[in-house]
Design a protein around this motif. Sequence first.
Motif, PDB file in Angstrom:
ATOM      1  N   UNK A 158      19.142  79.421  22.055  1.00  0.00           N
ATOM      2  CA  UNK A 158      20.069  78.491  22.691  1.00  0.00           C
ATOM      3  C   UNK A 158      21.292  79.220  23.244  1.00  0.00           C
ATOM      4  N   UNK A 159      21.764  78.749  24.380  1.00  0.00           N
ATOM      5  CA  UNK A 159      22.955  79.301  25.016  1.00  0.00           C
ATOM      6  C   UNK A 159      24.013  78.209  25.154  1.00  0.00           C
ATOM      7  N   UNK A 160      25.236  78.513  24.714  1.00  0.00           N
ATOM      8  CA  UNK A 160      26.370  77.603  24.868  1.00  0.00           C
ATOM      9  C   UNK A 160      27.409  78.309  25.741  1.00  0.00           C
ATOM     10  N   UNK A 161      27.945  77.609  26.703  1.00  0.00           N
ATOM     11  CA  UNK A 161      28.798  78.282  27.685  1.00  0.00           C
ATOM     12  C   UNK A 161      30.252  78.442  27.258  1.00  0.00           C
ATOM     13  N   UNK A 162      30.717  77.667  26.255  1.00  0.00           N
ATOM     14  CA  UNK A 162      32.123  77.759  25.873  1.00  0.00           C
ATOM     15  C   UNK A 162      32.303  77.582  24.370  1.00  0.00           C
ATOM     16  N   UNK A 163      32.337  78.688  23.630  1.00  0.00           N
ATOM     17  CA  UNK A 163      32.443  78.628  22.173  1.00  0.00           C
ATOM     18  C   UNK A 163      33.841  78.256  21.686  1.00  0.00           C
ATOM     19  N   UNK A 164      34.777  78.121  22.589  1.00  0.00           N
ATOM     20  CA  UNK A 164      36.133  77.712  22.215  1.00  0.00           C
ATOM     21  C   UNK A 164      36.310  76.199  22.273  1.00  0.00           C
ATOM     22  N   UNK A 165      35.223  75.472  22.565  1.00  0.00           N
ATOM     23  CA  UNK A 165      35.305  74.016  22.719  1.00  0.00           C
ATOM     24  C   UNK A 165      34.338  73.305  21.769  1.00  0.00           C
ATOM     25  N   UNK A 166      34.600  73.356  20.450  1.00  0.00           N
ATOM     26  CA  UNK A 166      33.688  72.737  19.484  1.00  0.00           C
ATOM     27  C   UNK A 166      33.655  71.216  19.590  1.00  0.00           C
ATOM     28  N   UNK A 167      34.715  70.614  20.107  1.00  0.00           N
ATOM     29  CA  UNK A 167      34.764  69.156  20.213  1.00  0.00           C
ATOM     30  C   UNK A 167      33.793  68.607  21.258  1.00  0.00           C
ATOM     31  N   UNK A 168      33.340  69.454  22.147  1.00  0.00           N
ATOM     32  CA  UNK A 168      32.402  69.026  23.195  1.00  0.00           C
ATOM     33  C   UNK A 168      31.126  69.858  23.160  1.00  0.00           C
ATOM     34  N   UNK A 169      30.643  70.093  21.928  1.00  0.00           N
ATOM     35  CA  UNK A 169      29.372  70.797  21.732  1.00  0.00           C
ATOM     36  C   UNK A 169      29.363  72.149  22.438  1.00  0.00           C
TER      37      UNK A 169
END
Length: 303
Positions: free
Chosen positions: A120-131
């Motif tokens: 899995x790839x997540x584009x913004x690890x600084x935004x936990x509130x928006x997955x």
Amino acid sequence: MKILIILTTTLLVANVTYSQKLDNMNSADIEITNHYKNHKYSNKKRPGYFLQINNQNCYYDIRLNDLNVNNYFREHPAYSVRKPLNLRILKSGEQKISIKIFPFIGEELSEKASLQLRLLYYKDMTDPDHDYGGSTILWEWEMPKVSDLKLPLFALETEFDAKVPYIIETLDLYAQDLSELEEEDVIKEVIEHFTVKRQTIIDKTQDRDHLERHIKRGLVQLYKGKELSDKTIDGMINIKEGMEPQPLEDFEIKYYYNNKVVTLVRRSDKQPAIWFKNPNTGAMFKQPYYIFKNKKTGTWHMW
């Protein structure tokens, strides 16, 4: 009188030698961790990579770039976990996944053995509130049915491309290839180092500054700051009440990153060899610890 003078002189020389060795180790350690100090990212992107692992009726060992992602050698036949990969991604480019699957019972893989992986790839690890900016599936894989092939293990190697805004060069710059040394000497030194480490945990004498300097490497890869650093260090230093140290015994050595990083694990379940247990509740505290040998100074350092 002469004997007393000689003995005093010998002890003085020994203390000076040890002090010099300690100074050299600390100097080398600071040089290493200075690579993480005031780190500047190459761009504003903060991507994260994860591996979802589901297994049934099998054991496994999964590595990324020959660094430990996860292994499973415990008593339950089925297990599911999602592991963050950034701590094993040292720079942008091709990342090598190595998978080994072992029998859960006996010496051959069962027809019921199953392992499923999802990258899995997540584009913004600084935004936990928006997955973390939402996930994208980069790759999925399922272990082929072994039927009656009577395989002692199943192995797979593959690659994927990752883009991260950092470069971690520590191991390439400093770590000794331990396969070039006598294995008995390496094992002896590693055991000695782990014995000291374990005792500092028991005595609550771990050097907070030392831990803070080394943890910065992981904070760079996870895009985190002092809050996570303090929480992590507090968890390492302050063992919960009732936890009793378990013996450093029945362990084996594990090599990673092309024989440059080592750790000790229990033979039974491949979990960290330094661990604590509450005899009343059964709760456990495990202290994973990975080290490498400085090829210039011969000193050991935390990875």
